[in-house]
Enzyme design. Structure first.
Site, PDB file in Angstrom:
ATOM      1  N   HIS A 188       1.196  -1.037  -0.560  1.00 43.91           N
ATOM      2  CA  HIS A 188      -0.174   0.253   0.076  1.00 43.91           C
ATOM      3  C   HIS A 188       0.791   0.778  -0.174  1.00 43.91           C
ATOM      4  O   HIS A 188       0.450   2.367   0.283  1.00 43.91           O
ATOM      5  CB  HIS A 188      -0.804   0.326   0.941  1.00 43.91           C
ATOM      6  CG  HIS A 188      -2.136   0.419   0.812  1.00 43.91           C
ATOM      7  ND1 HIS A 188      -2.520   1.682  -0.184  1.00 43.91           N
ATOM      8  CD2 HIS A 188      -3.306   0.416   1.374  1.00 43.91           C
ATOM      9  CE1 HIS A 188      -3.813   1.572  -0.094  1.00 43.91           C
ATOM     10  NE2 HIS A 188      -4.560   1.979   0.558  1.00 43.91           N
ATOM     11  N   ARG A 189       2.005   1.369   0.486  1.00 41.84           N
ATOM     12  CA  ARG A 189       2.798   2.226  -0.176  1.00 41.84           C
ATOM     13  C   ARG A 189       3.302   2.760  -1.353  1.00 41.84           C
ATOM     14  O   ARG A 189       3.453   3.759  -1.637  1.00 41.84           O
ATOM     15  CB  ARG A 189       4.588   2.112   0.861  1.00 41.84           C
ATOM     16  CG  ARG A 189       5.037   1.582   1.959  1.00 41.84           C
ATOM     17  CD  ARG A 189       6.167   0.927   2.264  1.00 41.84           C
ATOM     18  NE  ARG A 189       6.592   0.352   1.100  1.00 41.84           N
ATOM     19  CZ  ARG A 189       7.491  -0.762   1.963  1.00 41.84           C
ATOM     20  NH1 ARG A 189       8.751  -0.404   2.559  1.00 41.84           N
ATOM     21  NH2 ARG A 189       7.803  -1.711   1.555  1.00 41.84           N
TER      22      ARG A 189
END
Length: 215
Positions: A188-189
């Site tokens: 999710h980064r």
């Protein structure tokens, strides 16, 4: 080997991940597989090719975040495929899957990699160069599962078994179609929910109309 697997799993815990699931109709893929399996093409290989074609359209899903601070787009689409071997797990990598490689030539490359995998003769670049991973437990009858994201990769796809399923169309009529559940775990980064959703939609369109996989 087990020590390396353990290190990678611990490292994976530090990555914030999320998952997207999608149900994909496989009647046409199943029919295509029946045509090509005698020439050494596995269903997993067809899915790998479909994933490569979808990643080419959504390069952020093929991106990497290795230092925790920045990310980079990978110039190649190299798909690591989870393979169970005696005493563990290895992930031989099919490189440049997005290139115009005839499916039967890709099958030859895959057979050579599998032979080296089972003999534990893979070179480092043949198992650590993956930019995306695919794990197919559907061949064992598993309906659905979540895969753990390998360090340095943007996403991993977990493929369940294809099952006859009752499906309603937009007009409310019911029919029975073969359907498989796909779950994708992503970093999710660098990847957002909408990014992953449209990637999975593209992958589903290719699988549901798979003739392009053999062109």
């Amino acid at each position: 080997m087990q020590s390396a697997v353990s290190r990678n799993m611990v490292e994976s815990l530090s990555v914030p991940t999320f998952r997207v699931g999608y149900a994909i109709k496989t009647d046409k893929l199943d029919a295509l597989y029946e045509k090509v399996k005698l020439k050494g093409v596995t269903k997993t290989l067809l899915l790998v090719k479909a994933a490569g074609m979808a990643l080419a359209q959504h390069p952020v899903v093929n991106a990497s975040c290795r230092d925790g601070k920045s990310f980079s787009y990978n110039s190649s689409i190299n798909i690591a495929v989870a393979v169970a071997i005696e005493g563990g797990l290895l992930t031989p990598v099919l490189e440049d899957v997005d290139k115009d490689i005839y499916i039967y030539l890709l099958a030859q490359k895959w057979r050579a990699l599998l032979k080296k995998t089972r003999m534990k003769q893979l070179q480092p670049n043949e198992y650590n160069s993956g930019t995306f991973s695919l794990s197919n437990l559907g061949m064992f009858g598993v309906d659905r599962f979540d895969a753990i994201l390998p360090p340095g990769q943007g996403a991993i796809m977990a493929v369940g078994a294809s099952r006859p399923t009752v499906i309603a169309d937009k007009d409310g009529f019911f029919s029975i179609k073969n359907e498989m559940l796909v779950n994708v775990t992503a970093d999710h980064r660098i990847i957002y929910g909408a990014d992953l959703a449209v990637f999975v939609q593209t992958f589903a369109k290719i699988v549901e109309d798979p003739e392009s996989l053999t062109l």
